[in-house]
Design a protein around this motif. Structure first.
Motif, PDB file in Angstrom:
ATOM      1  N   SER A  96       0.798  -1.379  -0.009  1.00 22.94           N
ATOM      2  CA  SER A  96       0.024   0.025  -0.120  1.00 22.94           C
ATOM      3  C   SER A  96       0.979   1.282   0.085  1.00 22.94           C
ATOM      4  O   SER A  96       0.313   2.157   0.258  1.00 22.94           O
ATOM      5  CB  SER A  96      -0.822  -0.078   1.234  1.00 22.94           C
ATOM      6  OG  SER A  96      -1.668  -1.233   1.347  1.00 22.94           O
ATOM      7  N   CYS A 150      -7.786   5.639   0.597  1.00 20.94           N
ATOM      8  CA  CYS A 150      -7.663   5.865  -1.077  1.00 20.94           C
ATOM      9  C   CYS A 150      -8.841   6.658  -1.501  1.00 20.94           C
ATOM     10  O   CYS A 150      -9.915   7.187  -0.735  1.00 20.94           O
ATOM     11  CB  CYS A 150      -8.033   4.393  -1.873  1.00 20.94           C
ATOM     12  SG  CYS A 150      -6.901   3.138  -1.530  1.00 20.94           S
ATOM     13  N   LYS A 154     -11.809   2.165  -7.118  1.00 18.32           N
ATOM     14  CA  LYS A 154     -10.912   1.245  -7.905  1.00 18.32           C
ATOM     15  C   LYS A 154      -9.590   0.852  -7.208  1.00 18.32           C
ATOM     16  O   LYS A 154      -9.229  -0.179  -7.411  1.00 18.32           O
ATOM     17  CB  LYS A 154     -10.958   1.384  -9.265  1.00 18.32           C
ATOM     18  CG  LYS A 154     -10.128   2.721  -9.652  1.00 18.32           C
ATOM     19  CD  LYS A 154      -9.906   3.050 -11.214  1.00 18.32           C
ATOM     20  CE  LYS A 154      -9.125   4.214 -11.420  1.00 18.32           C
ATOM     21  NZ  LYS A 154      -8.692   4.348 -12.953  1.00 18.32           N
ATOM     22  N   ASP A 155      -8.937   1.734  -6.691  1.00 18.75           N
ATOM     23  CA  ASP A 155      -7.861   1.704  -5.905  1.00 18.75           C
ATOM     24  C   ASP A 155      -8.202   0.972  -4.780  1.00 18.75           C
ATOM     25  O   ASP A 155      -7.172   0.114  -4.394  1.00 18.75           O
ATOM     26  CB  ASP A 155      -7.108   3.108  -5.770  1.00 18.75           C
ATOM     27  CG  ASP A 155      -6.902   3.831  -7.021  1.00 18.75           C
ATOM     28  OD1 ASP A 155      -6.539   3.311  -8.129  1.00 18.75           O
ATOM     29  OD2 ASP A 155      -6.571   5.077  -6.954  1.00 18.75           O
ATOM     30  N   ASP A 157     -10.095  -1.276  -4.119  1.00 17.89           N
ATOM     31  CA  ASP A 157     -10.754  -2.392  -4.272  1.00 17.89           C
ATOM     32  C   ASP A 157      -9.471  -3.460  -4.819  1.00 17.89           C
ATOM     33  O   ASP A 157      -9.440  -4.516  -4.555  1.00 17.89           O
ATOM     34  CB  ASP A 157     -11.712  -2.706  -5.651  1.00 17.89           C
ATOM     35  CG  ASP A 157     -13.129  -2.072  -4.934  1.00 17.89           C
ATOM     36  OD1 ASP A 157     -13.221  -1.917  -3.726  1.00 17.89           O
ATOM     37  OD2 ASP A 157     -13.901  -1.757  -5.698  1.00 17.89           O
ATOM     38  N   ASN A 158      -8.588  -2.924  -5.639  1.00 20.04           N
ATOM     39  CA  ASN A 158      -7.257  -3.199  -5.942  1.00 20.04           C
ATOM     40  C   ASN A 158      -6.532  -3.815  -5.050  1.00 20.04           C
ATOM     41  O   ASN A 158      -5.903  -4.864  -4.942  1.00 20.04           O
ATOM     42  CB  ASN A 158      -6.617  -2.347  -6.956  1.00 20.04           C
ATOM     43  CG  ASN A 158      -5.294  -2.882  -7.537  1.00 20.04           C
ATOM     44  OD1 ASN A 158      -5.337  -4.102  -8.219  1.00 20.04           O
ATOM     45  ND2 ASN A 158      -4.328  -2.165  -7.427  1.00 20.04           N
ATOM     46  N   TYR A 160      -7.265  -4.227  -2.162  1.00 20.97           N
ATOM     47  CA  TYR A 160      -8.048  -5.251  -1.330  1.00 20.97           C
ATOM     48  C   TYR A 160      -7.829  -6.748  -1.770  1.00 20.97           C
ATOM     49  O   TYR A 160      -7.473  -7.595  -1.156  1.00 20.97           O
ATOM     50  CB  TYR A 160      -9.491  -5.071  -1.398  1.00 20.97           C
ATOM     51  CG  TYR A 160     -10.545  -5.898  -0.488  1.00 20.97           C
ATOM     52  CD1 TYR A 160     -10.879  -5.472   0.896  1.00 20.97           C
ATOM     53  CD2 TYR A 160     -10.896  -7.197  -0.824  1.00 20.97           C
ATOM     54  CE1 TYR A 160     -11.604  -6.529   1.695  1.00 20.97           C
ATOM     55  CE2 TYR A 160     -11.762  -7.903  -0.087  1.00 20.97           C
ATOM     56  CZ  TYR A 160     -12.090  -7.486   1.069  1.00 20.97           C
ATOM     57  OH  TYR A 160     -12.921  -8.193   1.847  1.00 20.97           O
ATOM     58  N   SER A 161      -7.912  -6.838  -3.210  1.00 18.87           N
ATOM     59  CA  SER A 161      -7.518  -7.982  -3.663  1.00 18.87           C
ATOM     60  C   SER A 161      -6.317  -8.548  -3.549  1.00 18.87           C
ATOM     61  O   SER A 161      -6.159  -9.728  -3.524  1.00 18.87           O
ATOM     62  CB  SER A 161      -8.052  -7.623  -5.409  1.00 18.87           C
ATOM     63  OG  SER A 161      -9.329  -7.538  -5.707  1.00 18.87           O
ATOM     64  N   ILE A 162      -5.352  -7.482  -3.737  1.00 17.61           N
ATOM     65  CA  ILE A 162      -3.793  -8.078  -3.507  1.00 17.61           C
ATOM     66  C   ILE A 162      -3.534  -8.651  -1.999  1.00 17.61           C
ATOM     67  O   ILE A 162      -2.958  -9.688  -1.903  1.00 17.61           O
ATOM     68  CB  ILE A 162      -3.079  -6.686  -3.787  1.00 17.61           C
ATOM     69  CG1 ILE A 162      -3.115  -6.577  -5.206  1.00 17.61           C
ATOM     70  CG2 ILE A 162      -1.397  -7.147  -3.310  1.00 17.61           C
ATOM     71  CD1 ILE A 162      -2.216  -4.931  -5.539  1.00 17.61           C
TER      72      ILE A 162
END
Length: 264
Positions: A96, A150, A154-155, A157-158, A160-162
């Motif tokens: 992050s 953020c 979209k940032d 959520d990205n 979060y996925s990582i």
């Protein structure tokens, strides 16, 4: 029947001005005199909640940092605490690094600004990290929650996925802050507000069925689902409303007070 009232803080007990109506405080005082315990369950750090308890003491317990820190107010005693492992702190920071990070101890939010730092005013309850290595050495065993901030969904959520893919044994909670920032709250994977409620129940020999819990967001879902009477304020997220046994009005229209008057 009910022996303890547990309420979320922001978006539930506090109105949009971060205040508690006087009439609500009087109702809380009434039920506490009748022997009902009042617990605040919040994503905030413990010190931030205690600021509200100075002039009109009304809190018996605080479940802070979404369950990672549980404090007995009357006895001035920590019941439970579980910090985020040092190895996880480093990995979250690395993943992050482009975004603002808050590291929550029992007293403050420590803000580390990323290279895409959000342009926002530092709040009184935050301390700016100017040297992460120095901060890390001093606080690595005293960080109970991390927040990733953020300015775009979209940032968030990205990231979060990582973090999910890394399988770090952490619990992730997406959140939309009142200032329209998108965030992720991070605690260890066995930590929830409900786990904090269970610890207080065990200490006081209470059945969890004798607990009322009121909240508005995903961090409240576990306790609302598992206590005797789970309540959602009208401004709650839809997933919270689905598991609640009862609905009340919003945090700006004294929703908690209405629950107290109806059930206690």
């Amino acid at each position: 029947m009910y022996k303890m009232l547990v309420t979320d803080f922001d978006g539930t007990l506090l109105d949009s001005d971060e205040a508690i109506p006087l009439s609500t405080m009087l109702e809380i005082d009434r039920i506490r005199k009748d022997g009902v315990l009042l617990t605040i369950a919040t994503g905030r750090v413990m010190k931030s909640v205690l600021e509200y308890n100075k002039d009109f003491p009304f809190i018996d317990y605080i479940i802070a940092c979404n369950g990672a820190y549980v404090y007995d107010v009357k006895r001035d005693k920590v019941i439970f605490k579980k910090n985020i492992m040092a190895s996880i702190i480093k990995k979250v920071k690395k993943v992050s690094s482009e975004y603002d990070l808050c590291f929550c101890t029992d007293e403050y939010w420590y803000l580390l600004k990323g290279s895409n730092a959000i342009n926002r005013k530092l709040e009184d309850r935050e301390r700016l990290i100017t040297d992460f290595d120095t901060f890390y050495e001093e606080h690595k065993s005293n960080i109970y929650k991390i927040e990733v901030l953020c300015d775009k969904k979209k940032d968030r959520d990205n990231i979060y996925s990582i973090l999910e893919e890394l399988d770090l044994k952490i619990l992730l909670n997406k959140i939309l802050y009142t200032n329209k920032q998108y965030g992720i709250e991070i605690v260890m994977n066995d930590i929830t507000k409900c786990s904090g409620v269970e610890k207080i129940c065990k200490l006081n020999k209470l059945d969890i069925e004798s607990v009322i819990a009121i909240g508005d967001d995903l961090s409240d879902l576990s306790m609302i689902k598992n206590v005797g009477m789970g309540v959602a304020v009208s401004n709650a997220e839809s997933s919270v409303k689905k598991v609640a046994k009862m609905k009340t009005s919003s945090n700006d229209t004294k929703g908690v007070e209405k629950v107290i008057k109806k059930l206690l």
